[in-house]
Design an enzyme around this catalytic site. Structure first.
Site, PDB file in Angstrom:
ATOM      1  N   HIS A 163     -19.344  32.685   0.679  1.00 49.08           N
ATOM      2  CA  HIS A 163     -17.972  33.708   1.193  1.00 49.08           C
ATOM      3  C   HIS A 163     -17.841  32.855   2.277  1.00 49.08           C
ATOM      4  CE1 HIS A 163     -19.766  37.345  -1.307  1.00 49.08           C
ATOM      5  NE2 HIS A 163     -18.409  37.027  -1.887  1.00 49.08           N
ATOM      6  N   CYS A 249     -22.581  41.768   5.095  1.00 47.60           N
ATOM      7  CA  CYS A 249     -22.513  42.133   3.565  1.00 47.60           C
ATOM      8  C   CYS A 249     -23.104  43.742   3.344  1.00 47.60           C
ATOM      9  CB  CYS A 249     -23.424  41.258   2.736  1.00 47.60           C
ATOM     10  SG  CYS A 249     -23.220  39.713   3.156  1.00 47.60           S
TER      11      CYS A 249
HETATM   12  C1  CIR Z   1     -23.563  38.072  -4.710  1.00 47.10           C
HETATM   13  O1  CIR Z   1     -23.961  36.887  -4.996  1.00 47.10           O
HETATM   14  O2  CIR Z   1     -22.716  38.508  -4.790  1.00 47.10           O
HETATM   15  C2  CIR Z   1     -24.691  38.798  -3.881  1.00 47.10           C
HETATM   16  N1  CIR Z   1     -26.070  38.614  -4.179  1.00 47.10           N
HETATM   17  C3  CIR Z   1     -24.832  38.653  -2.160  1.00 47.10           C
HETATM   18  C4  CIR Z   1     -23.414  39.024  -1.839  1.00 47.10           C
HETATM   19  C5  CIR Z   1     -23.361  38.783  -0.334  1.00 47.10           C
HETATM   20  N2  CIR Z   1     -22.185  39.317   0.277  1.00 47.10           N
HETATM   21  C6  CIR Z   1     -21.496  38.834   1.070  1.00 47.10           C
HETATM   22  O3  CIR Z   1     -21.623  37.504   1.562  1.00 47.10           O
HETATM   23  N3  CIR Z   1     -20.471  39.583   1.685  1.00 47.10           N
END
Ligand code: CIR
Length: 254
Positions: A163, A249
């Site tokens: 991201h 997150c």
């Molecule tokens: C994913 O791959 O969607 C989750 N394991 C981690 C999401 C992390 N979110 C973020 O960076 N906003």
């Protein structure tokens, strides 16, 4: 003047946390340690003057603790995302329920996809990361909503990083970025602190009211943040890092 944050929505990890999406190749997260770290995270938010609403774990959605990806919350409205990973799209309904008492809610619709982790706010401008999770149609819909509420936006290519905010966050007067983003054309005219590559994970830090929150164990980043003159709270995040998640997150802040 930074807008004061009063409220946070977070979600507790469930026992299936280790089954979520990840590119991490080491050991799986330890569930009980993840819960303790999540408690510490909630305490850090409270320490910064925020009321924390903790949602229950969402059965069948191991990535649901990463609530940031499901919505972009503005003063005027909440924009519900449509996460780019199919396995995460079912998280949004429960976040809609949590946000509805607080905000008017609008939604990104198919075939648009947006993950909140790709959305970086800088004052009244939003950088929208185009990534494997956020597509141009999602960015177009989001940009229209933002314009409706009086904000500007522009897109940034994220490349092979998960991201946009994995590698760059706003920490008040400055952006904090890993080398992968600090040289990006989009950010050249803005005040920016660069974390070393060895501490790239800590580029995901949070400015929350009068404090800074940064992951524990990144001394060079801490030194950089000390230049900003705000009290710093460190939170251990190792078990979330194993699931590709950082500090931002794990909450929706508004
Ligand atoms: C994913 O791959 O969607 C989750 N394991 C981690 C999401 C992390 N979110 C973020 O960076 N906003």
């Amino acid at each position: 003047m930074l807008h004061r944050i009063k409220y946070a929505i977070v979600r507790r990890p469930g026992p299936d946390f280790a089954q979520g999406l990840t590119t991490f190749e080491g050991a799986s997260p330890d569930f009980s340690l993840a819960l303790r770290q999540h408690d510490a995270y909630c305490d850090a938010l409270r320490h910064c003057g925020v009321e924390v609403e903790v949602l229950d774990a969402l059965d069948g959605f191991p990535d649901a603790p990463f609530v940031e990806d499901t919505a972009i919350v503005l003063r005027e409205a909440a924009i519900l995302c449509r996460p780019g990973a199919l396995s995460r799209q079912g998280e949004v309904d429960s976040v809609r329920e949590a946000l509805a008492p607080h905000k008017k809610v609008v939604s990104i619709e198919a075939p648009g996809c947006v993950d909140g982790g790709d959305i970086l706010r800088w004052h009244d401008h939003f950088f929208i990361g185009l990534s494997l999770r956020t597509n141009p149609e999602g960015a177009r819909q989001l940009s229209n909503f933002l314009e409706r509420y009086g904000y500007t936006s522009s897109t940034v290519e994220v490349g092979d990083i998960l991201h946009l905010k994995t590698g760059i966050t706003g920490v008040g007067t400055h952006l904090l970025a890993s080398p992968a983003f600090s040289k990006h054309d989009a950010f050249q005219s803005l005040p920016l602190l660069e974390v070393p590559n060895s501490e790239a994970y800590a580029a995901n830090s949070i400015r929350l009211n009068d404090h800074l929150i940064t992951p524990a164990g990144f001394p060079q980043t801490r030194k950089l943040l000390e230049l900003l003159g705000c009290p710093i709270v460190e939170v251990p995040m190792s078990e979330f890092e194993k699931m590709d998640g950082g500090l931002t997150c794990c909450s929706l802040l508004f």
